[in-house]
Design a protein around this motif. Structure first.
Motif, PDB file in Angstrom:
ATOM      1  N   LEU A   1      26.123 -30.046   9.117  1.00 44.30           N
ATOM      2  CA  LEU A   1      26.155 -30.101  10.336  1.00 44.30           C
ATOM      3  C   LEU A   1      27.634 -30.669  11.437  1.00 44.30           C
ATOM      4  CD1 LEU A   1      23.286 -33.241  10.343  1.00 44.30           C
ATOM      5  CD2 LEU A   1      23.400 -30.873  12.137  1.00 44.30           C
ATOM      6  N   GLY A   2      28.618 -31.128  10.703  1.00 43.72           N
ATOM      7  CA  GLY A   2      29.857 -31.336  10.527  1.00 43.72           C
ATOM      8  C   GLY A   2      30.605 -29.629  10.774  1.00 43.72           C
ATOM      9  N   ALA A   3      30.124 -28.795   9.526  1.00 47.57           N
ATOM     10  CA  ALA A   3      31.623 -27.830   9.247  1.00 47.57           C
ATOM     11  C   ALA A   3      30.757 -27.583  10.393  1.00 47.57           C
ATOM     12  CB  ALA A   3      31.163 -27.588   8.196  1.00 47.57           C
ATOM     13  N   LEU A   4      29.617 -27.080  10.361  1.00 47.65           N
ATOM     14  CA  LEU A   4      29.359 -26.241  11.651  1.00 47.65           C
ATOM     15  C   LEU A   4      28.743 -26.096  12.978  1.00 47.65           C
ATOM     16  CD1 LEU A   4      26.681 -25.036   8.416  1.00 47.65           C
ATOM     17  CD2 LEU A   4      28.905 -23.805   8.982  1.00 47.65           C
ATOM     18  N   ALA A   5      28.792 -27.219  13.261  1.00 49.60           N
ATOM     19  CA  ALA A   5      28.762 -27.726  14.779  1.00 49.60           C
ATOM     20  C   ALA A   5      29.404 -27.334  15.534  1.00 49.60           C
ATOM     21  CB  ALA A   5      28.840 -29.315  14.722  1.00 49.60           C
ATOM     22  N   ASP A   6      30.080 -26.726  15.246  1.00 55.63           N
ATOM     23  CA  ASP A   6      31.076 -26.603  16.514  1.00 55.63           C
ATOM     24  C   ASP A   6      31.192 -24.773  16.687  1.00 55.63           C
ATOM     25  OD1 ASP A   6      31.913 -28.691  18.351  1.00 55.63           O
ATOM     26  OD2 ASP A   6      32.670 -29.899  16.311  1.00 55.63           O
ATOM     27  N   GLY A   7      30.737 -24.174  15.506  1.00 58.07           N
ATOM     28  CA  GLY A   7      31.528 -22.629  15.439  1.00 58.07           C
ATOM     29  C   GLY A   7      32.881 -22.607  15.171  1.00 58.07           C
ATOM     30  N   HIS A   8      33.557 -23.361  14.466  1.00 54.52           N
ATOM     31  CA  HIS A   8      35.008 -23.082  14.186  1.00 54.52           C
ATOM     32  C   HIS A   8      34.995 -22.145  12.592  1.00 54.52           C
ATOM     33  CE1 HIS A   8      37.360 -25.558  16.390  1.00 54.52           C
ATOM     34  NE2 HIS A   8      36.337 -26.557  16.667  1.00 54.52           N
ATOM     35  N   PHE A   9      34.040 -23.075  11.360  1.00 52.84           N
ATOM     36  CA  PHE A   9      33.767 -22.846  10.323  1.00 52.84           C
ATOM     37  C   PHE A   9      32.388 -21.717  10.143  1.00 52.84           C
ATOM     38  CE2 PHE A   9      36.278 -26.126  10.596  1.00 52.84           C
ATOM     39  CZ  PHE A   9      37.085 -25.344   9.109  1.00 52.84           C
ATOM     40  N   GLU A  10      32.739 -20.414   9.077  1.00 50.38           N
ATOM     41  CA  GLU A  10      30.919 -20.383   8.578  1.00 50.38           C
ATOM     42  C   GLU A  10      30.729 -20.141   7.165  1.00 50.38           C
ATOM     43  OE1 GLU A  10      30.437 -15.922   8.196  1.00 50.38           O
ATOM     44  OE2 GLU A  10      32.776 -15.629   9.258  1.00 50.38           O
ATOM     45  N   LEU A  11      29.157 -20.955   6.428  1.00 50.00           N
ATOM     46  CA  LEU A  11      29.732 -21.009   5.359  1.00 50.00           C
ATOM     47  C   LEU A  11      29.164 -19.962   4.737  1.00 50.00           C
ATOM     48  CD1 LEU A  11      29.153 -23.683   2.836  1.00 50.00           C
ATOM     49  CD2 LEU A  11      26.273 -22.900   3.596  1.00 50.00           C
ATOM     50  N   ALA A  12      30.727 -19.289   3.654  1.00 46.45           N
ATOM     51  CA  ALA A  12      30.836 -18.599   3.491  1.00 46.45           C
ATOM     52  C   ALA A  12      30.787 -18.188   1.878  1.00 46.45           C
ATOM     53  CB  ALA A  12      31.768 -17.571   3.640  1.00 46.45           C
ATOM     54  N   ALA A  13      31.091 -19.254   1.367  1.00 48.30           N
ATOM     55  CA  ALA A  13      30.950 -19.445   0.055  1.00 48.30           C
ATOM     56  C   ALA A  13      30.003 -20.766  -0.552  1.00 48.30           C
ATOM     57  CB  ALA A  13      32.258 -19.278  -1.120  1.00 48.30           C
ATOM     58  N   GLY A  14      29.641 -20.605  -1.877  1.00 48.77           N
ATOM     59  CA  GLY A  14      29.024 -22.059  -2.474  1.00 48.77           C
ATOM     60  C   GLY A  14      29.397 -22.590  -4.640  1.00 48.77           C
ATOM     61  N   ALA A  15      28.878 -23.169  -4.601  1.00 48.95           N
ATOM     62  CA  ALA A  15      28.866 -24.058  -6.095  1.00 48.95           C
ATOM     63  C   ALA A  15      28.315 -25.093  -5.496  1.00 48.95           C
ATOM     64  CB  ALA A  15      29.966 -24.141  -6.799  1.00 48.95           C
ATOM     65  N   LEU A  16      26.752 -25.150  -5.152  1.00 47.12           N
ATOM     66  CA  LEU A  16      26.685 -26.608  -4.567  1.00 47.12           C
ATOM     67  C   LEU A  16      25.458 -28.100  -5.259  1.00 47.12           C
ATOM     68  CD1 LEU A  16      24.863 -24.437  -1.434  1.00 47.12           C
ATOM     69  CD2 LEU A  16      27.251 -25.371  -1.243  1.00 47.12           C
ATOM     70  N   ASP A  17      25.127 -26.978  -6.386  1.00 46.21           N
ATOM     71  CA  ASP A  17      24.676 -28.111  -7.543  1.00 46.21           C
ATOM     72  C   ASP A  17      25.272 -27.948  -8.938  1.00 46.21           C
ATOM     73  OD1 ASP A  17      21.218 -29.315  -6.932  1.00 46.21           O
ATOM     74  OD2 ASP A  17      22.192 -28.930  -8.434  1.00 46.21           O
ATOM     75  N   HIS A  18      25.255 -28.704  -9.460  1.00 45.11           N
ATOM     76  CA  HIS A  18      24.918 -29.189 -11.071  1.00 45.11           C
ATOM     77  C   HIS A  18      24.313 -27.810 -12.402  1.00 45.11           C
ATOM     78  CE1 HIS A  18      21.738 -31.875 -11.520  1.00 45.11           C
ATOM     79  NE2 HIS A  18      21.717 -31.855 -12.108  1.00 45.11           N
ATOM     80  N   ARG A  19      22.961 -28.024 -11.032  1.00 51.42           N
ATOM     81  CA  ARG A  19      22.632 -26.730 -11.681  1.00 51.42           C
ATOM     82  C   ARG A  19      22.664 -25.571 -10.964  1.00 51.42           C
ATOM     83  NH1 ARG A  19      17.429 -30.011 -10.214  1.00 51.42           N
ATOM     84  NH2 ARG A  19      18.831 -30.123  -8.062  1.00 51.42           N
ATOM     85  N   PRO A  20      23.340 -24.886 -12.113  1.00 50.99           N
ATOM     86  CA  PRO A  20      23.470 -22.965 -11.598  1.00 50.99           C
ATOM     87  C   PRO A  20      22.385 -22.165 -10.464  1.00 50.99           C
ATOM     88  CG  PRO A  20      24.761 -23.632 -14.047  1.00 50.99           C
ATOM     89  CD  PRO A  20      23.496 -24.239 -13.679  1.00 50.99           C
ATOM     90  N   GLU A  21      21.444 -21.613 -11.522  1.00 47.38           N
ATOM     91  CA  GLU A  21      20.629 -21.579 -10.719  1.00 47.38           C
ATOM     92  C   GLU A  21      19.895 -22.066  -9.230  1.00 47.38           C
ATOM     93  OE1 GLU A  21      19.738 -17.951 -10.564  1.00 47.38           O
ATOM     94  OE2 GLU A  21      20.986 -18.132 -12.162  1.00 47.38           O
ATOM     95  N   VAL A  22      19.724 -23.407  -9.730  1.00 51.56           N
ATOM     96  CA  VAL A  22      19.670 -24.077  -8.344  1.00 51.56           C
ATOM     97  C   VAL A  22      19.957 -23.955  -7.275  1.00 51.56           C
ATOM     98  CG1 VAL A  22      18.982 -26.521  -7.451  1.00 51.56           C
ATOM     99  CG2 VAL A  22      17.885 -25.231  -9.626  1.00 51.56           C
ATOM    100  N   GLY A  23      21.570 -24.654  -7.467  1.00 52.13           N
ATOM    101  CA  GLY A  23      22.643 -23.891  -5.911  1.00 52.13           C
ATOM    102  C   GLY A  23      22.558 -22.338  -5.707  1.00 52.13           C
ATOM    103  N   ARG A  24      22.634 -21.420  -7.326  1.00 49.31           N
ATOM    104  CA  ARG A  24      22.890 -20.288  -6.266  1.00 49.31           C
ATOM    105  C   ARG A  24      21.958 -19.503  -5.676  1.00 49.31           C
ATOM    106  NH1 ARG A  24      25.654 -17.810 -10.271  1.00 49.31           N
ATOM    107  NH2 ARG A  24      23.237 -17.940 -12.521  1.00 49.31           N
TER     108      ARG A  24
END
Ligand code: NAI
Length: 377
Positions: free
Chosen positions: A23-46
């Motif tokens: 919410l914070g990063a995307l709220a003002d349009g400065h940033f776009e989510l371009a990459a992520g390693a979001l979870d300790h379980r690789p497939e779930v994160g992908r």
């Protein structure tokens, strides 16, 4: 203006802090989510990253893959947020800084003071931004309090009293719940439980609003639930460089207190009070005068408080917007405008030094010890 590219490590689906960052990063349009390693379980994160709109080749299974993948790209991410559990912050943050990425790291920045000092050095030598998410400092009325202290409206600050005490780990029958237990297990949480988790927010807030740094401290830690190795309650007395006397109480067993984060600043000519549960209001009492409520959005606030007020007077400012303010300042910093007030690696290592000093003090009957990292002595 061209959007900045943002990458996230941790903060997967169901995590506590992940949604606030998005919410914070995307709220003002400065940033776009371009990459992520979001979870300790690789497939779930992908899978989750792709659901959030990340392209398949930038939805990584782990942070090492993300580092390798992003490093070689022309359109590499401009900022990496580290929102994983505490013990992983140092390695991930250091690796990304060294590879030339800007980083926003969750608190506590590291587990040890040595690691924290290393991060400060790496950030300095690479010239990259290393911010730490002390997001409460970005509330407009916290900025107003800081501005009033800076302009002398309450005179020299004699005393600062701050609490971050809640009751959400106060149920002894729930103490073995895995989501709660790790926080009090030194193998997972490090040398400190509640002080390193919540107390450092309060300590940073005291420094931030008083515009001063903690010099010495004396701590009394207690594990009020017997099965806990680390403290679930702490009282920390401190002194600041400018002579201000500080008192800090942090607890996770204060049943009945909800968020429980507040600060009072007592100067020679007035006092201020702010509480995270009523973030729109700053209470001001001049010596010998009537208590006034200063409302977010009203006229005559400091420029910084006005800049960071997002919604009109009387509408509540949400916690994610404080995080959004951190991202706005990061976007400005990446684009070349460094603003005063962005919590950084120096703040991160000061916290770690305070945690280790508090542990040493508590183990030594509350002896007064130096709370500063060696690089700032
Ligand atoms: P959580 O346990 O709810 O979520 C952690 C997330 O990180 C999960 O999605 C997990 O799968 C993922 N993860 C774990 N290891 C990973 C790895 N090696 N690579 C990629 N992803 C990984 O934890 P929570 O409460 O969200 O806390 C995360 C961090 O945020 C902590 O350092 C905590 O202290 C901090 N935090 C800060 C707050 C603030 O006010 N600034 C408030 C709450 C948490």
């Amino acid at each position: 203006m061209k959007k900045l590219k943002w990458g996230m490590i941790g903060g997967g689906e169901g995590s506590q802090i992940g949604p606030a960052h998005r919410l914070g990063a995307l709220a003002d349009g400065h940033f776009e989510l371009a990459a992520g390693a979001l979870d300790h379980r690789p497939e779930v994160g992908r899978e989750y990253a792709q659901r959030l709109g990340v392209a398949a080749d930038r939805a990584y299974g782990g942070w090492e893959d993300m580092l390798a993948g992003e490093q070689g790209r022309e359109d590499r991410v401009d900022l990496v947020t580290v929102a994983t559990p505490n013990s992983t912050h140092f390695e991930i943050t250091k690796s990304f800084l060294e590879a030339g990425f800007n980083v926003l790291c969750e608190k506590p920045m590291t587990m040890t003071v040595e690691e924290g000092e290393e991060i400060v050095r790496v950030a300095e030598s690479t010239g990259k931004i290393c911010a730490v998410n002390y997001c409460y400092s970005a509330y407009p009325m916290v900025r107003q309090a800081r501005a009033m202290v800076r302009t002398g409206e309450i005179g020299k600050v004699r005393l600062v009293v701050t609490n971050f005490s809640h009751g959400h780990h106060g149920d002894a029958t729930d103490a073995d719940n895995p989501r709660v237990r790790w926080r009090y297990d030194p193998k997972m949480a490090g040398v400190s439980g509640q002080f390193a988790d919540c107390g450092i927010h309060a300590l940073h807030m005291a420094s931030f609003v008083c515009d001063d740094e903690v010099k010495t401290l004396s701590a009394d830690f207690a594990s009020t639930i017997a099965s806990r190795e680390l403290e679930d309650d702490a009282m920390v007395n401190f002194r600041m460089d400018g002579g201000t006397v500080g008192r800090l109480w942090t607890s996770s067993v204060a049943i009945g207190r909800q968020h429980g984060f507040d600060i009072q600043i007592f100067g020679e000519t007035g006092g201020l009070r702010w509480a995270s549960e009523q973030p729109n209001q700053l209470i001001y009492t001049p010596v010998g005068g009537r208590t006034q409520i200063i409302e977010k959005g009203e006229g005559g606030l400091s420029a910084d408080a006005e800049r960071l007020s997002r919604v009109a007077i009387a509408h509540p400012e949400g916690f994610p917007l404080a995080v959004a303010n951190i991202y706005c300042d990061l976007a400005d910093a990446i684009r070349g405008e460094i603003r005063d007030g962005l919590p950084n690696a120096a703040d991160g290592v000061r916290s770690m030094a305070a945690v280790h000093a508090a542990v040493a003090s508590s183990n030594d009957n509350g002896a007064w010890v130096d709370a500063r990292p060696s690089i700032f002595r």
